[in-house]
Scaffold this motif. Structure first.
Motif, PDB file in Angstrom:
ATOM      1  N   UNK A 139       2.224  -1.211   5.059  1.00  0.00           N
ATOM      2  CA  UNK A 139       1.959  -2.619   4.371  1.00  0.00           C
ATOM      3  C   UNK A 139       2.649  -2.539   3.053  1.00  0.00           C
ATOM      4  N   UNK A 140       3.753  -3.020   3.034  1.00  0.00           N
ATOM      5  CA  UNK A 140       4.819  -2.885   1.735  1.00  0.00           C
ATOM      6  C   UNK A 140       4.105  -3.683   0.649  1.00  0.00           C
ATOM      7  N   UNK A 141       2.985  -4.544   0.833  1.00  0.00           N
ATOM      8  CA  UNK A 141       2.536  -5.437  -0.133  1.00  0.00           C
ATOM      9  C   UNK A 141       1.311  -4.658  -0.934  1.00  0.00           C
ATOM     10  N   UNK A 142       0.968  -3.556  -0.402  1.00  0.00           N
ATOM     11  CA  UNK A 142      -0.188  -2.962  -0.918  1.00  0.00           C
ATOM     12  C   UNK A 142      -0.097  -1.534  -1.074  1.00  0.00           C
ATOM     13  N   UNK A 143      -0.754  -1.033  -2.024  1.00  0.00           N
ATOM     14  CA  UNK A 143      -0.800   0.526  -2.396  1.00  0.00           C
ATOM     15  C   UNK A 143      -2.035   1.302  -2.033  1.00  0.00           C
ATOM     16  N   UNK A 144      -3.062   0.266  -1.553  1.00  0.00           N
ATOM     17  CA  UNK A 144      -4.312   0.409  -1.162  1.00  0.00           C
ATOM     18  C   UNK A 144      -4.206   1.234   0.183  1.00  0.00           C
ATOM     19  N   UNK A 145      -4.623   2.550   0.130  1.00  0.00           N
ATOM     20  CA  UNK A 145      -4.789   3.494   1.485  1.00  0.00           C
ATOM     21  C   UNK A 145      -5.551   2.808   2.648  1.00  0.00           C
ATOM     22  N   UNK A 146      -6.744   1.991   2.313  1.00  0.00           N
ATOM     23  CA  UNK A 146      -7.342   1.204   3.187  1.00  0.00           C
ATOM     24  C   UNK A 146      -6.287   0.099   3.910  1.00  0.00           C
ATOM     25  N   UNK A 147      -5.615  -0.539   3.207  1.00  0.00           N
ATOM     26  CA  UNK A 147      -4.821  -1.258   3.664  1.00  0.00           C
ATOM     27  C   UNK A 147      -3.757  -0.540   4.744  1.00  0.00           C
TER      28      UNK A 147
END
Length: 295
Positions: A25-33
């Motif tokens: 997911x290139x729009x997030x740095x959240x590991x859950x994403x």
């Protein structure tokens, strides 16, 4: 589409794929994403496996209607469209599709996991509902039949955490879990095979299954967090899902014309000596072909 993928994100990451799954997911740095996006890919791969097999791989409730010839042995023989058959929930028969005698706890014989055999001699103790003939059905003619059965392989996840020594587990979907059955908890580093207590009574199969507590024959050796796979899916079928997901992760950007070029620039891909990623799909298809439905 299955409710959950046949291989969890945690199990996929534990597989030696050597692929980076933290930038999906290139729009997030959240590991859950990133985990959510990997789960989506695994779900799509699971749906692809269902399509290749022309039936759901995971355990499911299926209704099959068919006309069957009654032989002189008074046996009704139904070749199940879906398999392997785990449980026959009900079996109905009659001279008209609108007037069936329904056996809610049928005594059946299942051959080679797909052939359902019902004896009319045994079923004759049930009141005959057919409106076109008096008494029990005879031989030498066709009967309308409707079989409701559970087929496929148990494929669910733990609905709650469990501790080492526990003798029960909570699963999200009990479909296909049988008393005395053996299943694998695919918890990376803590995998174990468990046996369901033969005295455990499963709930009635449903198209809308509920979270269910399953009793075990022996205590758990390890503690497990929720959402890990509780599965009866053969290991090679799980690997087919992994291979399909790998092939999708190795695909280059859509600007490239070739489907799987050997100079792929995908950030998830490391060096690979294979000429194209299509080899992964071919290997997955070869595995699934061994389990393909035979009509």
């Amino acid at each position: 589409m299955p409710a959950v993928p046949y291989v969890s994100a945690a199990a996929f990451r534990a597989h030696p794929t050597y692929l980076d799954t933290q930038g999906l997911n290139v729009d997030s740095t959240n590991p859950d994403a990133q985990t959510a996006e990997l789960t989506n890919l695994l779900l799509a791969a699971s749906d692809w496996a269902d399509s290749e097999l022309d039936q759901p791989l995971g355990a499911h409730l299926h209704t099959q209607t068919e006309r069957i010839f009654v032989g002189s042995d008074q046996l009704l023989k139904l070749h199940a469209d879906h398999g392997p058959v785990l449980q026959v929930v009900s079996f109905g028969y009659g001279y008209a599709p609108t007037a069936l005698t329904v056996l809610t706890t049928p005594t059946v014989w299942v051959e080679q996991d797909t052939n359902i055999v019902v004896s009319l001699a045994t079923a004759g103790t049930v009141a005959w509902s057919g409106s076109l003939q008096f008494g029990s059905p005879g031989v030498g003619g066709d009967l309308f039949t409707q079989a409701v059965y559970v087929a496929g392989h148990t494929a669910t996840v733990l609905a709650d955490s469990a501790e080492a020594g526990d003798t029960t587990l909570s699963v999200a979907d009990p479909t296909g879990i049988m008393p005395g059955g053996r299943y694998r908890i695919w918890d990376p580093g803590l995998e174990e095979t468990v046996t369901v207590d033969p005295a455990w009574i499963p709930p009635a199969p449903s198209t809308l299954p509920d979270t269910t507590v399953v009793s075990l024959l022996q205590p758990l050796r390890n503690a497990h967090a929720e959402d890990h796979d509780f599965s009866g899916v053969p290991a090679d079928l799980r690997r087919a899902v992994v291979l399909h997901t790998m092939s999708q992760l190795m695909r280059p950007g859509t600007k490239d014309e070739d489907e799987y070029p050997d100079n792929a620039s995908s950030s998830t891909r490391t060096e690979d000596s294979r000429p194209t990623g299509m080899g992964l799909l071919k290997e997955a298809r070869r595995t699934l072909a061994n389990y393909a439905r035979v009509r």
